[in-house]
Design a protein around this motif. Structure first.
Motif: not given
Length: 179
Positions: A50-53, A55-60, A96-106, A113-120
Motif C-alpha cells: 500500500d503506497v501513497s501517491a 511515494t508512487s510518484q517518486q518510485l516512478q 542476469r538482466g532479470l535479476l539485476q532489474l528486480a534487485s534495482l527495483l526492490r 519505505g516499501c518493505a521487501q520480503s527477506a526471501q530471495p
C-alpha cells in the motif's frame, strides 16, 4: 491521501498469456487450484504494498531512470508451493538482466519505505492459487521464450470477488546488442 496497492512487474504478451492458459488447462486437473485470469498473468519484480501517491510518484521517477538492456526469458520450470497454495511457472536459470532489474527495483522500494520480503527473489508467474493439495506437475520439456523489452508498474484492486491489475506506467528496456 490516496493509497494504492502497487507492484512492479513484467507484463506477458497477450498471445503468451493465452498459450499459458491453454497449457494450464491441458496439464492441471480442474480442482487443482483457482486459475489466475489470463489478463493477470505477470512476473512480479518488486511488490510495493500500500503506497501513497507521493511515494508512487517518486518510485516512478526512479524507474524512469533505469537504463538496462532488455533480455530473453525462458519459461521452462514449474513448481508448487503448498504453504501459500501457489502453482507457478518460472525459469530454471534466471537471466542476469532479470535479476539485476528486480534487485534495482526492490532496493529503491525498500529505500522508500516499501518493505521487501527477506526471501530471495524467485522469478515466477503464478498459474494457480489455493492449490493446497498435492499437485501433479507436468513432465519437463515445456518451454516458452520471449524477449523482455519493458517493465511496468501495476495497481491491484479487489472488488466483487475478483482481483484486477491495471498498468499505471511502463518503461522500455533498450534492445541488447547480440543477445
Amino acid at each position: 491521501m490516496s493509497i494504492q496497492r502497487l507492484f512492479f512487474a513484467l507484463e506477458l504478451p497477450a498471445p503468451l498469456q493465452q498459450q499459458l492458459v491453454q497449457w494450464r488447462a491441458d496439464h492441471f486437473a480442474e480442482g487443482a487450484g483457482k486459475p489466475v485470469a489470463a489478463a493477470n498473468l505477470h512476473l512480479t519484480l518488486a511488490f510495493l504494498g500500500d503506497v501513497s501517491a507521493e511515494t508512487s510518484q517518486q518510485l516512478q521517477q526512479l524507474a524512469s531512470r533505469i537504463i538496462q538492456p532488455g533480455f530473453s526469458l525462458d519459461l521452462d520450470d514449474a513448481g508448487h508451493w503448498p504453504r501459500p497454495g501457489v502453482v507457478w511457472l518460472g525459469c530454471q536459470r534466471a537471466p542476469r538482466g532479470l535479476l539485476q532489474l528486480a534487485s534495482l527495483l526492490r532496493a529503491q522500494a525498500a529505500r522508500h519505505g516499501c518493505a521487501q520480503s527477506a526471501q530471495p527473489f524467485h522469478p515466477h508467474i503464478t498459474l494457480l492459487r489455493h492449490a493446497t493439495q498435492k499437485v501433479a506437475l507436468p513432465p519437463r520439456g515445456f518451454h516458452w521464450q520471449y524477449d523482455v523489452s519493458d517493465f511496468a508498474l501495476f495497481s491491484s484492486t479487489f472488488s466483487q470477488g475478483r482481483t484486477r491489475y491495471r498498468r499505471l506506467a511502463r518503461w522500455p528496456l533498450p534492445s541488447s546488442s547480440g543477445a
